[in-house]
Design a protein around this motif. Structure first.
Motif, PDB file in Angstrom:
ATOM      1  N   TYR A   5      31.273 -14.441  -5.384  1.00 49.13           N
ATOM      2  CA  TYR A   5      29.990 -14.831  -4.830  1.00 49.13           C
ATOM      3  C   TYR A   5      30.189 -15.293  -3.408  1.00 49.13           C
ATOM      4  N   GLU A   6      29.092 -15.427  -2.702  1.00 45.75           N
ATOM      5  CA  GLU A   6      29.153 -15.822  -1.307  1.00 45.75           C
ATOM      6  C   GLU A   6      28.241 -17.021  -1.097  1.00 45.75           C
ATOM      7  N   VAL A   7      28.691 -17.979  -0.325  1.00 46.42           N
ATOM      8  CA  VAL A   7      27.917 -19.173  -0.045  1.00 46.42           C
ATOM      9  C   VAL A   7      27.717 -19.278   1.455  1.00 46.42           C
ATOM     10  N   ILE A   8      26.487 -19.539   1.847  1.00 49.08           N
ATOM     11  CA  ILE A   8      26.187 -19.769   3.250  1.00 49.08           C
ATOM     12  C   ILE A   8      25.665 -21.194   3.368  1.00 49.08           C
ATOM     13  N   TRP A   9      26.397 -22.040   4.089  1.00 48.70           N
ATOM     14  CA  TRP A   9      26.001 -23.436   4.253  1.00 48.70           C
ATOM     15  C   TRP A   9      25.030 -23.555   5.410  1.00 48.70           C
ATOM     16  N   GLN A  10      23.966 -24.323   5.202  1.00 39.41           N
ATOM     17  CA  GLN A  10      22.979 -24.539   6.246  1.00 39.41           C
ATOM     18  C   GLN A  10      22.728 -26.029   6.394  1.00 39.41           C
ATOM     19  N   THR A  58      35.888  -8.574   3.587  1.00 41.89           N
ATOM     20  CA  THR A  58      36.593  -9.842   3.522  1.00 41.89           C
ATOM     21  C   THR A  58      37.874  -9.664   2.705  1.00 41.89           C
TER      22      THR A  58
END
Length: 83
Positions: A30-35, A8
């Motif tokens: 950090y990495e965020v994954i929205w669900q 990235t």
């Protein structure tokens, strides 16, 4: 561009004079994954606030442990003062 996790690119402009930007290390990221979820927005904290049946025994044991520590330390101070 600053390379983040080798896949990235983050584009940051850190030059004040408009020339070639200096290298800027990214120390933490950090990495965020929205669900999507079926839980309503107003009910999202219920799992933490309402608790479970087994949580109450842990709180009671913690309270009893604190009381025992206070009693023990009080006895130690009393023995020291009596002598």
């Amino acid at each position: 561009p600053v390379l983040n996790r080798r896949d990235t690119l983050l584009f940051l402009n850190n030059s004040s004079d408009g020339k070639k930007p200096k290298e800027l290390p990214v120390t933490y990221s950090y990495e965020v994954i929205w669900q999507r979820s079926d839980i309503a927005w107003t009910d999202r904290w219920d799992i933490y606030l309402l608790g479970r049946v087994d949580d109450t025994s842990a709180h009671h044991m913690s309270l009893i442990n604190s009381i025992m520590v206070v009693v023990f330390l009080g006895c130690v101070v009393a023995v020291i003062l009596i002598r």
